[in-house]
Write a protein that holds these residues in place. Structure first.
Motif, mmCIF file in Angstrom:
data_model
loop_
_atom_site.group_PDB
_atom_site.id
_atom_site.type_symbol
_atom_site.label_atom_id
_atom_site.label_comp_id
_atom_site.label_asym_id
_atom_site.label_seq_id
_atom_site.Cartn_x
_atom_site.Cartn_y
_atom_site.Cartn_z
ATOM 1 N N SER A 154 3.612 -24.694 2.168
ATOM 2 C CA SER A 154 2.272 -24.564 1.573
ATOM 3 C C SER A 154 1.862 -23.097 1.480
ATOM 4 O O SER A 154 1.263 -22.679 0.477
ATOM 5 N N ALA A 155 2.187 -22.302 2.496
ATOM 6 C CA ALA A 155 1.843 -20.874 2.443
ATOM 7 C C ALA A 155 2.576 -20.209 1.279
ATOM 8 O O ALA A 155 2.006 -19.400 0.534
ATOM 9 N N SER A 156 3.837 -20.586 1.103
ATOM 10 C CA SER A 156 4.635 -19.982 0.039
ATOM 11 C C SER A 156 4.135 -20.423 -1.338
ATOM 12 O O SER A 156 3.956 -19.597 -2.242
ATOM 13 N N LEU A 157 3.881 -21.714 -1.473
ATOM 14 C CA LEU A 157 3.355 -22.218 -2.755
ATOM 15 C C LEU A 157 2.032 -21.527 -3.095
ATOM 16 O O LEU A 157 1.838 -21.047 -4.220
ATOM 17 N N CYS A 161 1.323 -19.078 -6.350
ATOM 18 C CA CYS A 161 0.258 -19.410 -7.307
ATOM 19 C C CYS A 161 -0.698 -18.241 -7.454
ATOM 20 O O CYS A 161 -1.083 -17.867 -8.561
ATOM 21 N N ALA A 162 -1.086 -17.660 -6.306
ATOM 22 C CA ALA A 162 -2.064 -16.572 -6.344
ATOM 23 C C ALA A 162 -1.477 -15.326 -7.009
ATOM 24 O O ALA A 162 -2.145 -14.659 -7.803
ATOM 25 N N VAL A 163 -0.210 -15.027 -6.718
ATOM 26 C CA VAL A 163 0.392 -13.797 -7.245
ATOM 27 C C VAL A 163 0.693 -13.935 -8.743
ATOM 28 O O VAL A 163 0.444 -13.023 -9.521
ATOM 29 N N THR A 164 1.233 -15.090 -9.127
ATOM 30 C CA THR A 164 1.700 -15.223 -10.523
ATOM 31 C C THR A 164 0.617 -15.779 -11.446
ATOM 32 O O THR A 164 0.706 -15.603 -12.650
ATOM 33 N N ARG A 165 -0.352 -16.470 -10.884
ATOM 34 C CA ARG A 165 -1.403 -17.148 -11.667
ATOM 35 C C ARG A 165 -0.827 -18.117 -12.691
ATOM 36 O O ARG A 165 -1.442 -18.395 -13.719
ATOM 37 N N LEU A 166 0.374 -18.620 -12.400
ATOM 38 C CA LEU A 166 0.994 -19.560 -13.339
ATOM 39 C C LEU A 166 0.480 -20.981 -13.143
ATOM 40 O O LEU A 166 0.430 -21.764 -14.086
ATOM 41 N N MET A 167 0.142 -21.332 -11.920
ATOM 42 C CA MET A 167 -0.254 -22.715 -11.624
ATOM 43 C C MET A 167 -1.322 -22.731 -10.538
ATOM 44 O O MET A 167 -1.538 -21.747 -9.855
ATOM 45 N N LYS A 168 -1.958 -23.890 -10.385
ATOM 46 C CA LYS A 168 -2.896 -24.121 -9.271
ATOM 47 C C LYS A 168 -2.158 -24.896 -8.176
ATOM 48 O O LYS A 168 -1.401 -25.825 -8.476
ATOM 49 N N ALA A 169 -2.434 -24.534 -6.935
ATOM 50 C CA ALA A 169 -1.729 -25.178 -5.813
ATOM 51 C C ALA A 169 -2.538 -26.320 -5.217
ATOM 52 O O ALA A 169 -3.740 -26.190 -4.982
ATOM 53 N N GLY A 181 -1.554 -19.610 11.619
ATOM 54 C CA GLY A 181 -1.104 -18.525 10.746
ATOM 55 C C GLY A 181 -0.807 -19.051 9.347
ATOM 56 O O GLY A 181 -1.134 -18.424 8.335
ATOM 57 N N LYS A 182 -0.203 -20.217 9.306
ATOM 58 C CA LYS A 182 0.216 -20.817 8.032
ATOM 59 C C LYS A 182 -0.990 -21.376 7.274
ATOM 60 O O LYS A 182 -1.130 -21.184 6.063
ATOM 61 N N LEU A 183 -1.851 -22.071 8.009
ATOM 62 C CA LEU A 183 -3.045 -22.631 7.372
ATOM 63 C C LEU A 183 -3.908 -21.511 6.801
ATOM 64 O O LEU A 183 -4.434 -21.610 5.692
ATOM 65 N N SER A 184 -4.012 -20.420 7.561
ATOM 66 C CA SER A 184 -4.860 -19.316 7.091
ATOM 67 C C SER A 184 -4.340 -18.762 5.765
ATOM 68 O O SER A 184 -5.110 -18.373 4.899
ATOM 69 N N GLN A 185 -3.025 -18.761 5.591
ATOM 70 C CA GLN A 185 -2.466 -18.266 4.320
ATOM 71 C C GLN A 185 -2.874 -19.166 3.162
ATOM 72 O O GLN A 185 -3.361 -18.698 2.130
ATOM 73 N N ALA A 186 -2.682 -20.476 3.339
ATOM 74 C CA ALA A 186 -2.992 -21.410 2.242
ATOM 75 C C ALA A 186 -4.466 -21.309 1.856
ATOM 76 O O ALA A 186 -4.819 -21.294 0.666
ATOM 77 N N LEU A 187 -5.332 -21.213 2.863
ATOM 78 C CA LEU A 187 -6.768 -21.169 2.573
ATOM 79 C C LEU A 187 -7.132 -19.861 1.872
ATOM 80 O O LEU A 187 -7.825 -19.845 0.855
ATOM 81 N N GLU A 188 -6.608 -18.758 2.415
ATOM 82 C CA GLU A 188 -6.966 -17.451 1.851
ATOM 83 C C GLU A 188 -6.427 -17.279 0.429
ATOM 84 O O GLU A 188 -7.072 -16.670 -0.416
ATOM 85 N N TYR A 189 -5.244 -17.820 0.157
ATOM 86 C CA TYR A 189 -4.659 -17.669 -1.184
ATOM 87 C C TYR A 189 -5.266 -18.664 -2.170
ATOM 88 O O TYR A 189 -4.892 -18.698 -3.336
ATOM 89 N N GLY A 190 -6.172 -19.509 -1.685
ATOM 90 C CA GLY A 190 -6.968 -20.309 -2.614
ATOM 91 C C GLY A 190 -6.391 -21.668 -2.977
ATOM 92 O O GLY A 190 -6.782 -22.259 -3.989
ATOM 93 N N ALA A 191 -5.486 -22.212 -2.159
ATOM 94 C CA ALA A 191 -4.915 -23.520 -2.487
ATOM 95 C C ALA A 191 -5.917 -24.633 -2.212
ATOM 96 O O ALA A 191 -6.695 -24.557 -1.255
#
Ligand code: F0G
Length: 466
Positions: A154-157, A161-169, A181-191
């Motif tokens: 989920s952090a990677s997805l 998504c955030a970097v490429t803006r190709l899709m919504k996660a 640590g992992k949850l914080s990434q998903a939340l911060e990157y906007g999934a």
């Protein structure tokens, strides 16, 4: 006609083997339900004659495709043209010779290496596969991507998504089963984060249903394109060893995507005549999530050309249901009882004369402390590889002079809770934070020393502990 395509998808069942174009989106064979592979008509592709030729890419590092540790091996995963490739700078990873860990494991200094995938942009090996899945998703014009995750996928997805803006996660996580640590990434990157009342195995079932019903692109490792990206971890290992094949690759086993991808990588390199032998593969389960171990080592289930005893697998899963058994381990990343890539992993074990072991949470945390003491921190699941190598060395399966590569799948900072609790050396605190699991936290604990805010006492404390 599919057959005339240079890259195509193909069902792994020997009784089906149906082929599909790479522009189709499937996470299972629509005919028989088995897993799909990405395959290539190598005879019509410009594959280098020697692996050393990939080193030429290093001098073109200004080109993002040559910079990427995945895409500089594009010729070995050529399912999309270069202009469709998605990269976020993944795969700048490190193979570290770790003599302290070698001693701990029981092999000779100079023979143990750690492949540190925590250096990827989102902090785990998942980015290797995600760049490949995103490349395919761009090829088919997907708008949304989903996964179920114990945290790293989920952090990677979310990052891609955030970097490429190709899709919504859209991500599915189980309740209370994800490191912060992992949850914080998903939340911060906007999934869009959906926490379901269940564990990872439940989330995995649901995400497949939801993706199918809503037409969302699924990036779990049932997606065969993801595994193409993960093959490159092995190319980088070989590259770091100056293209010499090690004796052992040791990897933690969760959903079994990595082990499957590694087997495919070596089988292809061998068929292409680029290596003259394949290494042995050791897949290490956590004791509380040991389906592969139970099936492969205890019940003797084997690939057998794709016709292995799947009735034994069904019976094992039925017994888990009857006993209401859920996966449970401190290594939350691999807390999985129904690994989706089981059949591909059996194939990889067959190809690489593989073995499977399970290690306890205690062994995982102790191995993690030993890895950390060498200056490369990893998360608990990653340390299963080192704990497993140690067990295999004690059994005499891995011999002291053999060259062993343990895969460290994720960064230490993904899950600091377990690390800090372990090093507190305070059993009560440890049990409070992580639940009473019968793990002794003190084996290799490096406690912080508490001192009053007085210069003399601070100096005394430092001198008496140095
Ligand atoms: N190590 C780490 C750090 C992981 O995050 C995972 C899987 C594994 C090992 C197991 O790898 O599935 O290829 O056998 N994490 C998945 C996730 C399940 O959702 O992040 P595998």
């Amino acid at each position: 006609m599919i057959r005339s395509e240079i890259a195509f998808q193909k069902c792994i069942s020997p009784d089906c083997g149906t082929a599909f174009g790479v522009s189709e989106v499937h996470v299972a064979c629509p005919r028989c339900g088995d897993l799909l592979d990405v395959q290539y008509d190598w005879g019509r592709l410009p594959v280098p004659g020697r692996l050393q030729e990939f080193e030429q890419k290093w001098s073109h590092r200004h080109d993002p495709l040559s910079f990427s540790g995945v895409w500089r091996f594009h010729e070995l995963l050529p399912f999309a043209p270069p202009e469709q490739v998605v990269t976020a700078g993944e795969g700048q990873t490190l193979l570290q010779q770790a003599d302290g860990v070698a001693t701990y494991v029981g092999v000779q200094p100079g023979r143990l290496f750690l492949q540190y995938e925590g250096m990827n942009p989102s902090g785990s090996f998942k980015d290797n596969g995600m760049s490949a899945a995103f490349t395919h998703a761009r090829h088919v014009g997907a708008q949304r991507a989903a996964c179920a995750s114990t945290g790293n996928t989920s952090a990677s997805l979310a990052m891609y998504c955030a970097v490429t803006r190709l899709m919504k996660a859209v991500i599915f996580i189980g309740s209370g089963k994800i490191a912060y640590g992992k949850l914080s990434q998903a939340l911060e990157y906007g999934a869009l984060t959906v926490q379901i009342a269940g564990d990872f195995d439940d989330a995995m079932v649901r995400v497949q249903e939801v993706s199918r019903d809503l037409g969302i692109y699924l990036v779990n490792s049932v997606n065969p394109f993801r595994l193409e990206g993960q093959k490159t971890i092995m190319y980088r290992v070989l590259e770091s060893l100056r293209w010499e094949v090690p004796d052992w690759i040791v990897v933690p086993g969760g959903n079994l995507g990595n082990s499957s991808a590694f087997g495919k990588a070596f089988s292809e390199l061998h068929c292409l005549g680029l290596i003259d032998r394949v290494p042995r593969l050791a897949v290490i389960n956590a004791g509380g999530a040991d389906t592969l171990y139970q099936l492969h080592q205890v019940r003797g289930v084997r690939w057998q050309g794709g016709r292995g005893d799947m009735a034994a697998v069904d019976e094992y899963y039925a017994s888990l249901d009857r006993e209401h058994k859920k996966a449970s381990t401190i290594a939350s990343a691999i807390e999985i009882n129904r690994p989706v890539n089981l059949r591909k992993c059996l194939r990889a074990l067959d190809c690489c004369d593989g073995v499977v072991r399970q290690v306890s949470d205690q062994e995982i945390l102790d191995a993690k402390a030993q890895v950390g003491a060498g200056g490369i921190g990893c998360e608990p699941a990653s340390a299963a590889s080192v704990a497993g190598a140690r067990l295999l060395a004690a059994e005499g399966v891995i011999r002291p002079g053999e060259r062993v590569v343990c895969i460290l799948t994720g960064h230490q900072l993904k899950d600091p809770t377990a690390t800090v609790a372990y090093h507190s050396g305070d059993q009560q605190k440890f049990d409070e934070v992580l639940g009473s699991r019968g793990i002794r936290c003190a084996s290799f604990a490096n406690r912080a020393i508490a001192v009053p805010n007085e210069l003399d006492q601070i100096i005394h404390a430092i001198e008496s502990h140095s």
